[in-house]
Design an enzyme around this catalytic site. Structure first.
Site, PDB file in Angstrom:
ATOM      1  N   ALA A 118      76.942-116.311  -7.547  1.00 43.38           N
ATOM      2  CA  ALA A 118      75.769-116.791  -8.277  1.00 43.38           C
ATOM      3  C   ALA A 118      75.198-115.715  -9.191  1.00 43.38           C
ATOM      4  CB  ALA A 118      74.708-117.266  -7.287  1.00 43.38           C
ATOM      5  N   GLY A 120      81.979-113.199  -2.541  1.00 47.91           N
ATOM      6  CA  GLY A 120      80.894-113.668  -1.705  1.00 47.91           C
ATOM      7  C   GLY A 120      80.036-114.669  -2.452  1.00 47.91           C
ATOM      8  N   CYS A 121      79.180-115.362  -1.699  1.00 48.09           N
ATOM      9  CA  CYS A 121      78.353-116.406  -2.308  1.00 48.09           C
ATOM     10  C   CYS A 121      77.277-115.817  -3.220  1.00 48.09           C
ATOM     11  CB  CYS A 121      77.732-117.276  -1.220  1.00 48.09           C
ATOM     12  SG  CYS A 121      76.938-116.360   0.126  1.00 48.09           S
ATOM     13  N   PHE A 122      76.564-114.789  -2.740  1.00 49.15           N
ATOM     14  CA  PHE A 122      75.551-114.163  -3.590  1.00 49.15           C
ATOM     15  C   PHE A 122      76.165-113.526  -4.837  1.00 49.15           C
ATOM     16  CE2 PHE A 122      72.822-113.839   0.371  1.00 49.15           C
ATOM     17  CZ  PHE A 122      71.816-114.668  -0.091  1.00 49.15           C
TER      18      PHE A 122
END
Length: 352
Positions: A159, A154-156
């Site tokens: 990061a 996932g994107c979160f």
């Protein structure tokens, strides 16, 4: 060395934001050609009707999803579908010899009980799921290179984990002290009409959502636990920011050695990511902005130490649709095919 012949590739779920980012990247990739675009909601429509700006580069139609056709035409398949649907298709595709990269959460978890608890979907593909490799190249490069099935992060989590990984792997922090405060752009909510994503609602405002129960929490904890060699629990709070794309994750954690200073951690991070071309560790008191990563596959990391509180602060900036989704999936494709992991991916943003 990997193959230099063009590889036929398909995208199932091509009409969403993840799908169009994949389409754009693959159209410009030197060693693939798009052989199939699938999506039931847009079946029969020219892709150029959905995204006219790509009309001059291709003349494909979106087709109703037909796995027999996918297997016949492609060697690699990207699944850019809502959670739960990839698990219905991947077993057939892998069994027929396709390499599969799933952009949903279906193949991110080593323990499917965790997936079922957080996503509310029972799974019948446990044997296949146990073979999936988590698609964060900076941490699992070797496994991705030999995988037939990759669960793209996932994107979160992307990061957050890139900010946490050196700290956890080197044992530099109390692993259960990590707090992640993250902001995302509205494109992370997808292309479907939603009230809170309307310009009048999102513009000029910022607010939290999924507080204490966002589905990316167990994903972050799973990989953090793997890195730390023990169970890790994190506090994660996402926020919707008035921008189209980008993620800024600020990670706080208590250091085990209060004598470490910023320059020490910059050296440690730089060594950890020395073979990771898509991670840029910033010097000195330089902290990233999301605009720096806009449209690229880069992750920028800024580091600070608060000697007063004994905490390290790591700020991570990515483009949620690129390093947080489609770009990272292409990076994984490159590794699976034995190509340089930078191939076909943009490195420089548009600015301002």
């Amino acid at each position: 060395m990997g193959s230099q012949e063009d590889i036929p590739v398909g995208i199932i779920g091509a009409s969403g934001y993840g799908g169009v980012q994949l389409t754009r990247l693959l159209l410009e990739h030197p060693h693939v050609h798009l052989a199939y675009l699938g999506g039931d909601s847009s079946a029969g429509r020219p892709f150029a009707d959905l995204y006219p700006h790509l009309g001059f580069k291709q003349d494909l139609k979106v087709e109703a999803i037909d796995l027999d056709k996918v297997v016949e035409r492609t060697q690699v398949v990207f699944l850019a579908l809502p959670n739960g649907l990839a698990a219905e298709m991947a077993p057939t595709l892998v069994e027929c010899g396709c390499k599969v990269l799933d952009l949903s959460a279906d193949y991110r978890f080593t323990n499917l009980d965790t997936y079922e608890d957080w996503y509310g979907t029972k799974r019948q593909d446990r044997d296949l799921a146990s073979t999936a490799v988590y698609g964060l190249p900076e941490l699992y490069r070797q496994g991705i290179s030999t995988a037939s099935l990759v669960g793209c992060p996932g994107c979160f989590p992307t990061a957050s984990l890139l900010a946490l990984a050196p700290l956890l792997k080197q044992g530099l922090i109390d692993p259960n002290s990590a707090i992640i405060d993250a902001k995302t752009g509205t494109s992370g909510g997808g292309r479907q009409a939603k009230t809170h994503l309307l310009l009048a609602e999102a513009n000029g405002s910022i607010g939290p959502y999924g507080v204490a129960h966002h589905r990316h929490t167990p994903e972050i904890e799973q990989v953090s636990s793997d890195l730390a060699g023990r169970e890790v629990v994190v506090q994660f709070t996402p926020h919707l920011a008035p921008m189209t794309r980008g993620i800024l994750a600020t990670v706080y954690a208590t250091m085990r050695d209060p004598g470490l200073v910023r320059e020490d951690l910059i050296t440690i991070f730089s060594a950890f990511y020395r073979n990771s071309p898509w991670v840029k560790v910033l010097p000195g008191s330089t902290y990233p902005f999301t605009k720096w990563a806009y449209g690229t596959n880069l992750c920028y990391l800024g580091i600070e130490v608060d000697q007063r509180t004994g905490r390290v602060i790591v700020i991570s900036a990515i483009d949620n649709l690129m390093k947080g989704q489609a770009g990272q999936a292409v990076q994984c494709l490159n590794l699976m095919m034995g190509w340089p992991e930078t191939m076909g991916l943009p490195e420089l943003t548009f600015y301002p």
